[in-house]
Design a protein around this motif. Structure first.
Motif: not given
Length: 165
Positions: A21-22, A25, A28-29, A68, A86-89, A92, A97
């Motif tokens: 998941l990390q 997530c 995008s960052e 998450g 983090c939260v699954h897209p 969100q 969060g």
């Protein structure tokens, strides 16, 4: 959806789902900074397992799926360093969060004696900064991550968790 998202302390079997998941997530960052060597993307599964075993780690679940996660640990100065939120897209924007952060804050204060909560987020991460501000965090400085990303350091007193949880 038919199911509600639950928040619980993470256990060793959750480590692999947290790791995947990390990685999802934080893509995008990484794109936001043009840097795919940011800490969440280069952390190993073994490191995540260690953190689940040693730190204060919470997960959000939708059924059996971890959607998450957040981690916190006590630092030498009594502050709780909270990160890797983090939260699954696809989920969100639904308060998950904030719920994860509230659970981590409460546990870090009650179980580990945290006096202050400290988070770091990238200086271009508007959604992360917005969430922190909404939950009472205030910018107290800047730092450079080991990955080269400029980070904003945010803090709030540990006594404030009850107002946001």
């Amino acid at each position: 959806m038919g199911m509600s998202v639950t928040i619980a302390a993470a256990a060793e079997p959750d480590a692999e789902q947290i790791f995947r998941l990390q990685y999802l997530c934080f893509q995008s960052e990484a794109a936001r900074y043009g840097n795919y060597r940011i800490d969440p993307l280069v952390q190993s599964l073994d490191q995540v397992r260690e953190e689940v075993a040693d730190d204060c780690v919470f997960v959000a679940r939708l059924g059996d799926e971890v959607v998450g996660s957040v981690r916190g640990r006590l630092t030498e100065d009594g502050a709780a360093a909270i990160g890797m939120l983090c939260v699954h897209p696809r989920l969100q924007g639904h308060g998950i969060g904030a719920r994860l952060l509230g659970a981590a804050e409460k546990a870090l204060a009650e179980q580990r004696g945290a006096t202050t909560y400290r988070m770091r987020t990238g200086h271009r991460s508007e959604s992360g900064l917005r969430l922190c501000r909404k939950l009472g965090y205030r910018a107290v400085g800047r730092s450079q991550g080991a990955d080269g990303v400029e980070m904003i350091v945010l803090e709030k007193p540990a006594a404030a968790y009850a107002a946001t949880a």
